[in-house]
Write a protein that holds these residues in place. Sequence first.
Motif, short mmCIF file in Angstrom:
data_model
loop_
_atom_site.label_atom_id
_atom_site.label_comp_id
_atom_site.label_asym_id
_atom_site.label_seq_id
_atom_site.Cartn_x
_atom_site.Cartn_y
_atom_site.Cartn_z
N MET A 1 -4.10 24.44 -40.92
CA MET A 1 -4.67 23.78 -40.44
C MET A 1 -6.69 23.83 -39.99
SD MET A 1 -4.51 20.69 -39.01
CE MET A 1 -5.46 20.14 -37.96
N ALA A 2 -7.35 23.34 -39.66
CA ALA A 2 -8.47 23.01 -39.75
C ALA A 2 -8.47 23.01 -37.77
CB ALA A 2 -9.28 21.42 -39.83
N ALA A 14 -14.39 18.94 -35.89
CA ALA A 14 -13.34 20.03 -36.96
C ALA A 14 -14.42 20.08 -37.79
CB ALA A 14 -11.73 20.11 -37.02
N ALA A 15 -14.12 21.49 -38.56
CA ALA A 15 -14.61 21.79 -40.12
C ALA A 15 -14.67 21.36 -40.81
CB ALA A 15 -14.56 23.38 -39.84
N GLN A 16 -15.24 21.33 -41.92
CA GLN A 16 -14.37 20.72 -43.50
C GLN A 16 -13.14 20.86 -43.30
OE1 GLN A 16 -16.62 19.04 -46.10
NE2 GLN A 16 -13.92 18.43 -46.40
N LEU A 25 -2.97 16.44 -38.51
CA LEU A 25 -3.91 15.66 -37.60
C LEU A 25 -2.92 14.94 -37.42
CD1 LEU A 25 -7.08 15.77 -39.74
CD2 LEU A 25 -6.66 16.84 -37.07
N ALA A 26 -1.95 14.10 -38.20
CA ALA A 26 -1.40 12.77 -37.65
C ALA A 26 0.00 13.46 -36.76
CB ALA A 26 -0.52 12.07 -38.57
N ALA A 27 0.28 14.19 -37.25
CA ALA A 27 1.67 15.67 -36.54
C ALA A 27 0.80 15.35 -34.75
CB ALA A 27 1.92 16.24 -37.46
N ARG A 28 -0.14 15.76 -34.80
CA ARG A 28 -0.66 16.56 -33.60
C ARG A 28 -1.11 15.14 -32.85
NH1 ARG A 28 -4.03 21.88 -34.41
NH2 ARG A 28 -4.57 20.83 -32.56
N GLY A 29 -1.29 13.82 -33.26
CA GLY A 29 -1.15 12.14 -32.37
C GLY A 29 -2.57 11.81 -32.72
#
Length: 173
Positions: A1-2, A14-16, A25-29
């Motif tokens: 995970m980035a 974030a980086a690449q 990302l979706a899970a983290r909101g």
Amino acid sequence: MAQLKQLETGIFVAAQLVEADFAELAARGIRSVVNNRPDSEALDQLPNDRARAAALRHRLQYRYQPVENLNVTDEDVVDAQARLLNELPGPILFYCRSGTRCTIVWAQHAVLRLGVEETLEIARKAGFDLEVIREHLTERANLAMTAIRKTIGGKDAALANGMIAPIGLVAAV
């Protein structure tokens, strides 16, 4: 995970990214993703079309706004990023090769609200040393203040609660 680095409430860099990052990302909101990295900058980077598809699979808003290193201080680049900040649902993640380019563009917009010192400090705490553009940020803030003074009839203005306002109004607050 980035690794996400928060610059302000609802604004991350974030980086690449890789395709698998979009589910996390979706899970983290995160609700919106902006790709600031031009395609073909590196052979191993995730191409824009695959990044867009991954974002859409996870119901994320996605925008491709490539920023080349030489253009990072161009007014149209800063304006485009500011429009995205206003248009897209947050939280928003901006990404590029290392996150630095995204942070530089954010700083040029943020300095108008936060001032030079606070903008540089936020970037520093997120792991980005932007001292190299201090003079540029100072010029942007000064130009904005000059434009505000013209708008308010030549009166002095100051930064108060993140907003530029006439000195008399600031004193009354």
